[in-house]
Design a protein around this motif. Sequence first.
Motif, mmCIF file in Angstrom:
data_model
loop_
_atom_site.group_PDB
_atom_site.id
_atom_site.type_symbol
_atom_site.label_atom_id
_atom_site.label_comp_id
_atom_site.label_asym_id
_atom_site.label_seq_id
_atom_site.Cartn_x
_atom_site.Cartn_y
_atom_site.Cartn_z
ATOM 1 N N ARG A 185 0.811 -1.206 0.000
ATOM 2 C CA ARG A 185 0.000 0.000 0.000
ATOM 3 C C ARG A 185 0.857 1.273 0.000
ATOM 4 O O ARG A 185 1.986 1.275 0.461
ATOM 5 C CB ARG A 185 -0.901 0.046 1.238
ATOM 6 C CG ARG A 185 -1.952 -1.038 1.312
ATOM 7 C CD ARG A 185 -2.842 -0.797 2.520
ATOM 8 N NE ARG A 185 -3.940 -1.761 2.606
ATOM 9 C CZ ARG A 185 -3.972 -2.778 3.448
ATOM 10 N NH1 ARG A 185 -2.959 -2.971 4.284
ATOM 11 N NH2 ARG A 185 -5.007 -3.600 3.471
ATOM 12 N N SER A 186 0.266 2.331 -0.479
ATOM 13 C CA SER A 186 0.844 3.658 -0.306
ATOM 14 C C SER A 186 0.772 4.047 1.163
ATOM 15 O O SER A 186 -0.003 3.482 1.943
ATOM 16 C CB SER A 186 0.068 4.679 -1.143
ATOM 17 O OG SER A 186 0.438 5.993 -0.808
ATOM 18 N N LYS A 187 1.571 5.011 1.546
ATOM 19 C CA LYS A 187 1.506 5.515 2.916
ATOM 20 C C LYS A 187 0.213 6.289 3.165
ATOM 21 O O LYS A 187 -0.229 6.422 4.300
ATOM 22 C CB LYS A 187 2.719 6.410 3.199
ATOM 23 C CG LYS A 187 2.961 6.685 4.674
ATOM 24 C CD LYS A 187 4.329 7.283 4.924
ATOM 25 C CE LYS A 187 4.448 8.681 4.393
ATOM 26 N NZ LYS A 187 5.735 9.317 4.758
ATOM 27 N N ARG A 188 -0.393 6.782 2.073
ATOM 28 C CA ARG A 188 -1.653 7.532 2.192
ATOM 29 C C ARG A 188 -2.816 6.569 2.291
ATOM 30 O O ARG A 188 -3.035 5.727 1.415
ATOM 31 C CB ARG A 188 -1.843 8.455 0.997
ATOM 32 C CG ARG A 188 -0.954 9.679 1.052
ATOM 33 C CD ARG A 188 -1.013 10.497 -0.208
ATOM 34 N NE ARG A 188 -2.366 10.923 -0.572
ATOM 35 C CZ ARG A 188 -2.623 11.770 -1.563
ATOM 36 N NH1 ARG A 188 -1.619 12.264 -2.284
ATOM 37 N NH2 ARG A 188 -3.856 12.119 -1.842
ATOM 38 N N ASP A 189 -3.587 6.687 3.362
ATOM 39 C CA ASP A 189 -4.732 5.809 3.570
ATOM 40 C C ASP A 189 -5.792 6.038 2.493
ATOM 41 O O ASP A 189 -6.110 7.171 2.144
ATOM 42 C CB ASP A 189 -5.353 6.037 4.948
ATOM 43 C CG ASP A 189 -4.427 5.620 6.076
ATOM 44 O OD1 ASP A 189 -3.558 4.764 5.835
ATOM 45 O OD2 ASP A 189 -4.565 6.174 7.187
ATOM 46 N N ASP A 190 -6.337 4.965 1.965
ATOM 47 C CA ASP A 190 -7.487 5.009 1.070
ATOM 48 C C ASP A 190 -7.253 5.862 -0.173
ATOM 49 O O ASP A 190 -8.171 6.467 -0.710
ATOM 50 C CB ASP A 190 -8.730 5.528 1.818
ATOM 51 C CG ASP A 190 -10.024 5.126 1.113
ATOM 52 O OD1 ASP A 190 -10.062 4.018 0.560
ATOM 53 O OD2 ASP A 190 -10.964 5.934 1.093
ATOM 54 N N CYS A 191 -5.998 5.929 -0.646
ATOM 55 C CA CYS A 191 -5.749 6.669 -1.887
ATOM 56 C C CYS A 191 -6.190 5.818 -3.073
ATOM 57 O O CYS A 191 -6.410 4.606 -2.954
ATOM 58 C CB CYS A 191 -4.286 7.066 -2.009
ATOM 59 S SG CYS A 191 -3.172 5.675 -2.319
ATOM 60 N N ALA A 229 -4.590 4.740 -5.707
ATOM 61 C CA ALA A 229 -3.664 3.661 -6.082
ATOM 62 C C ALA A 229 -3.949 2.400 -5.290
ATOM 63 O O ALA A 229 -3.969 1.287 -5.840
ATOM 64 C CB ALA A 229 -2.223 4.115 -5.852
ATOM 65 N N THR A 230 -4.180 2.556 -3.999
ATOM 66 C CA THR A 230 -4.457 1.410 -3.137
ATOM 67 C C THR A 230 -5.854 0.864 -3.385
ATOM 68 O O THR A 230 -6.058 -0.353 -3.456
ATOM 69 C CB THR A 230 -4.286 1.804 -1.666
ATOM 70 O OG1 THR A 230 -2.898 2.115 -1.428
ATOM 71 C CG2 THR A 230 -4.715 0.692 -0.735
ATOM 72 N N ARG A 231 -6.841 1.750 -3.519
ATOM 73 C CA ARG A 231 -8.225 1.292 -3.746
ATOM 74 C C ARG A 231 -8.316 0.460 -5.015
ATOM 75 O O ARG A 231 -8.963 -0.609 -5.027
ATOM 76 C CB ARG A 231 -9.172 2.487 -3.845
ATOM 77 C CG ARG A 231 -9.387 3.242 -2.545
ATOM 78 C CD ARG A 231 -10.422 4.346 -2.732
ATOM 79 N NE ARG A 231 -11.742 3.789 -3.006
ATOM 80 C CZ ARG A 231 -12.579 4.274 -3.921
ATOM 81 N NH1 ARG A 231 -12.234 5.307 -4.678
ATOM 82 N NH2 ARG A 231 -13.776 3.725 -4.096
ATOM 83 N N GLY A 242 1.929 3.157 -4.602
ATOM 84 C CA GLY A 242 2.115 1.840 -4.007
ATOM 85 C C GLY A 242 2.991 0.986 -4.905
ATOM 86 O O GLY A 242 3.658 1.501 -5.818
ATOM 87 N N SER A 243 2.987 -0.324 -4.692
ATOM 88 C CA SER A 243 3.846 -1.198 -5.488
ATOM 89 C C SER A 243 3.242 -2.593 -5.575
ATOM 90 O O SER A 243 2.996 -3.230 -4.544
ATOM 91 C CB SER A 243 5.243 -1.274 -4.866
ATOM 92 O OG SER A 243 6.096 -2.111 -5.625
ATOM 93 N N LEU A 244 3.001 -3.045 -6.816
ATOM 94 C CA LEU A 244 2.576 -4.429 -7.042
ATOM 95 C C LEU A 244 3.798 -5.256 -7.391
ATOM 96 O O LEU A 244 4.503 -4.963 -8.354
ATOM 97 C CB LEU A 244 1.557 -4.511 -8.174
ATOM 98 C CG LEU A 244 1.100 -5.937 -8.523
ATOM 99 C CD1 LEU A 244 0.245 -6.530 -7.404
ATOM 100 C CD2 LEU A 244 0.344 -5.957 -9.847
ATOM 101 N N MET A 245 4.054 -6.288 -6.599
ATOM 102 C CA MET A 245 5.192 -7.181 -6.802
ATOM 103 C C MET A 245 4.690 -8.619 -6.889
ATOM 104 O O MET A 245 3.490 -8.871 -6.793
ATOM 105 C CB MET A 245 6.163 -7.056 -5.612
ATOM 106 C CG MET A 245 6.689 -5.656 -5.382
ATOM 107 S SD MET A 245 7.481 -5.470 -3.760
ATOM 108 C CE MET A 245 6.044 -5.158 -2.713
#
Length: 427
Positions: free
Chosen positions: A258-264, A266-268, A306-309
């Motif tokens: 996840r990104s450090k930002r909650d509910d951004c 990118a993460t959603r 964020g990052s998808l790995m």
Amino acid sequence: MRSLELEKEIESYFDRLWPICRSLTGQGVRDTLDILSEIVPMERYRVASGTKVFDWTVPKEWNIREAYITTPDGQRICDLKENNLHVISYSTSVDQEISYEELSKHVRTLPSMPKAIPYVTSYYRETWGFCMSEEQWQSLPKEGSYRVYIDSDLEPGHLDYGECVLPGSTDREILFSTYVCHPSMANNELSGPLVQAFLYQKIAEMPNRKYTYRFVFAPETIGIIAYLDRVGGQLLEKLDAGYVLTCVGDRGDLTFKRSKRDDCLATRVAEHVLRYSGKKHEVIDFAVGGSDERQYCSPGFNLPVGSLMRTPYQRYKEYHTSFDNKDFISFEHMVDTINTYVDFVEVLELNDKYRNEVQFCEPQLGPRGLYPDSVDPDTDRENLHNLLHFLSFADGKTDLIEIAERRKTSALKFKEHVANCRAKGLI
């Protein structure tokens, strides 16, 4: 392009990129960007050594031509031509006859993996050294003279990186970022640039793109810091979501950080796509151990990145060793990673706060060709109910991801309905 054809094309580029001795700077980075530019029409940038970028300073440029150790019995070992992990990255030139005891101060091994060559760097402290397997080190004679030879330059030069911007109908942006500084390691280097390059091709083929897409290929950490020094303000204003591509080529399950930002966004988007993908996956929280998301998510920027790995860095034993090689990765899994990122993009493009133009009671769909003439047991009721669900929640305030989550299905299931309703002037 069919999956098997894509796998073969990725493999052909992998084989060309694999032998290149990359580091933070130097000809290896330029050669890598040259090859990747055959796929991605990137613009190239150079930052001079000594340039101050935020709290960092761009280092000298490093180039290496030859390196090896000659043993007392005349055997040549740790030859750069055989494996470029044999030399500590950024090693200065040396040509000396030394003892085993003195050599031991300049050799790095990995006793926990006695057959592996470790990957070691010394970017910001001038020294020299070699890496070899623990087994090889233990087999060397302790008496006699060793010749150590490294032919390298560490001089004022430049840091190079590449960027490609793919325009959309709006100036709102999506970022994809990867790094081009590691020598011959397959998952923790080449998988990221290769997946990102072929992802560019997929996105470039998409018609009527809403978003502008930005692709960055730069040395890890200092390269992205230099990049942000140039464009950070622009990203702060325009970036809606971003992803760092690394460790995307092994056979492990997908992992989203996840990104450090909650509910951004990118993460959603990532969590939504993975939830309904049918693929095994894991979602982990942001943490500073990792890659360039540390820079994008630093306090002053705090970008939605964020990052998808697949298997994350440090979670597989081959990480930062010679065992992270072609045998460790899977081109089939690289294609799967590309396709998952394509799903991210399709949801990003599809997601919006739609407004049903008929706000009072349901619109009559039959005359618009959106409702069957008769409803019988063979009717695809699930698909029909998805359409009705979409129109019911299309209030101009609720975005498509939330609408799909309420239905407990993928936003991609609404792609046809959005297109049809838009064509009929309903939204």
